[in-house]
Design a protein around this motif. Structure first.
Motif, PDB file in Angstrom:
ATOM      1  N   GLY A   1      51.213  80.995  50.117  1.00 22.23           N
ATOM      2  CA  GLY A   1      50.508  80.098  50.455  1.00 22.23           C
ATOM      3  C   GLY A   1      49.642  79.265  49.759  1.00 22.23           C
ATOM      4  N   ALA A   2      49.753  79.835  48.354  1.00 23.22           N
ATOM      5  CA  ALA A   2      49.003  80.428  47.219  1.00 23.22           C
ATOM      6  C   ALA A   2      49.455  78.422  46.236  1.00 23.22           C
ATOM      7  N   GLU A   3      48.798  77.881  45.809  1.00 21.45           N
ATOM      8  CA  GLU A   3      48.288  76.399  45.222  1.00 21.45           C
ATOM      9  C   GLU A   3      47.445  76.258  43.694  1.00 21.45           C
ATOM     10  N   GLY A   4      46.978  77.234  43.278  1.00 22.74           N
ATOM     11  CA  GLY A   4      46.191  77.573  41.846  1.00 22.74           C
ATOM     12  C   GLY A   4      46.831  77.339  41.032  1.00 22.74           C
ATOM     13  N   ALA A   5      46.150  76.158  39.903  1.00 23.59           N
ATOM     14  CA  ALA A   5      46.515  75.306  39.476  1.00 23.59           C
ATOM     15  C   ALA A   5      45.769  76.216  37.480  1.00 23.59           C
ATOM     16  N   ILE A   6      45.704  77.114  37.675  1.00 23.53           N
ATOM     17  CA  ILE A   6      44.433  77.316  35.733  1.00 23.53           C
ATOM     18  C   ILE A   6      46.181  77.935  35.263  1.00 23.53           C
ATOM     19  N   GLY A   7      46.792  79.236  35.868  1.00 21.19           N
ATOM     20  CA  GLY A   7      47.329  79.830  35.910  1.00 21.19           C
ATOM     21  C   GLY A   7      48.863  79.418  35.460  1.00 21.19           C
ATOM     22  N   PRO A   8      49.852  80.600  35.430  1.00 22.97           N
ATOM     23  CA  PRO A   8      50.825  80.306  35.843  1.00 22.97           C
ATOM     24  C   PRO A   8      51.239  79.807  36.688  1.00 22.97           C
ATOM     25  N   SER A   9      52.592  79.233  37.456  1.00 23.62           N
ATOM     26  CA  SER A   9      53.265  79.148  38.831  1.00 23.62           C
ATOM     27  C   SER A   9      54.236  80.497  38.501  1.00 23.62           C
TER      28      SER A   9
ATOM     29  N   ALA B   1      39.357  90.698  43.833  1.00 20.15           N
ATOM     30  CA  ALA B   1      38.653  89.163  42.980  1.00 20.15           C
ATOM     31  C   ALA B   1      38.726  88.785  41.927  1.00 20.15           C
ATOM     32  N   PRO B   2      38.525  88.157  41.629  1.00 15.41           N
ATOM     33  CA  PRO B   2      38.732  86.779  41.845  1.00 15.41           C
ATOM     34  C   PRO B   2      40.347  86.831  42.582  1.00 15.41           C
ATOM     35  N   ALA B   3      40.103  86.214  43.939  1.00 17.95           N
ATOM     36  CA  ALA B   3      41.288  86.467  44.676  1.00 17.95           C
ATOM     37  C   ALA B   3      43.088  85.188  43.361  1.00 17.95           C
ATOM     38  N   CYS B   4      44.144  86.603  42.811  1.00 16.85           N
ATOM     39  CA  CYS B   4      45.452  85.530  42.746  1.00 16.85           C
ATOM     40  C   CYS B   4      45.784  84.011  42.877  1.00 16.85           C
ATOM     41  N   LYS B   5      45.359  84.142  44.181  1.00 15.03           N
ATOM     42  CA  LYS B   5      45.939  82.824  44.646  1.00 15.03           C
ATOM     43  C   LYS B   5      45.025  81.757  44.479  1.00 15.03           C
ATOM     44  N   LEU B   6      43.690  81.898  43.412  1.00 12.57           N
ATOM     45  CA  LEU B   6      43.299  80.940  43.405  1.00 12.57           C
ATOM     46  C   LEU B   6      43.328  80.098  41.990  1.00 12.57           C
ATOM     47  N   CYS B   7      44.258  80.504  41.069  1.00  9.34           N
ATOM     48  CA  CYS B   7      44.614  80.509  39.990  1.00  9.34           C
ATOM     49  C   CYS B   7      45.953  80.650  39.867  1.00  9.34           C
ATOM     50  N   HIS B   8      46.815  81.176  40.566  1.00  6.80           N
ATOM     51  CA  HIS B   8      48.305  81.057  40.271  1.00  6.80           C
ATOM     52  C   HIS B   8      49.046  79.869  42.147  1.00  6.80           C
ATOM     53  N   THR B   9      50.295  79.491  41.780  1.00  5.23           N
ATOM     54  CA  THR B   9      51.097  79.530  42.725  1.00  5.23           C
ATOM     55  C   THR B   9      52.290  79.819  42.425  1.00  5.23           C
ATOM     56  N   LEU B  10      52.301  80.468  43.957  1.00  9.09           N
ATOM     57  CA  LEU B  10      53.274  81.266  45.025  1.00  9.09           C
ATOM     58  C   LEU B  10      53.451  80.758  45.844  1.00  9.09           C
ATOM     59  N   LYS B  11      54.215  80.703  46.969  1.00 10.80           N
ATOM     60  CA  LYS B  11      54.340  79.800  47.683  1.00 10.80           C
ATOM     61  C   LYS B  11      54.757  80.494  49.026  1.00 10.80           C
ATOM     62  N   ASP B  12      55.548  82.043  48.457  1.00  2.59           N
ATOM     63  CA  ASP B  12      55.232  83.242  49.410  1.00  2.59           C
ATOM     64  C   ASP B  12      54.132  83.344  50.393  1.00  2.59           C
TER      65      ASP B  12
END
Length: 85
Positions: free
Chosen positions: A32-40, A19-30
């Motif tokens: 299904g995460a497409e966050g754009a706040i932190g680095p891909s 909390a907050p979930a990593c995927k909210l901020c990060h992209t990680l294909k595996d």
């Protein structure tokens, strides 16, 4: 085996457990995460040690996730490393 369990736990923590979930901020294909706040993470391809340090201490805009246990931190770190190889 144990590795699959660790991967499953790491993926769960990445997508919903932290909390907050990593995927909210990060992209990680595996994940299904497409966050754009932190680095891909797919582009960064950090190793487990780098992920663990960022999760524990925070870095840049990223907060420290002090509520996670050491085991949870390592599960996330190993999952991200494995998912970006």
């Amino acid at each position: 085996g144990d590795l699959e369990l660790a991967d499953d736990e790491g993926k769960r923590l990445f997508t919903v457990g932290a909390a907050p979930a990593c995927k909210l901020c990060h992209t990680l294909k595996d994940a299904g995460a497409e966050g754009a706040i932190g680095p891909s993470l797919d582009e960064l391809k950090p190793d487990a040690a780098r992920v663990a340090k960022a999760v524990k201490n925070g870095t840049g805009q990223m907060p420290a996730f002090s509520q996670l246990t050491e085991e949870q931190v390592q599960a996330i770190a190993k999952y991200v490393e494995a998912a970006t190889k």
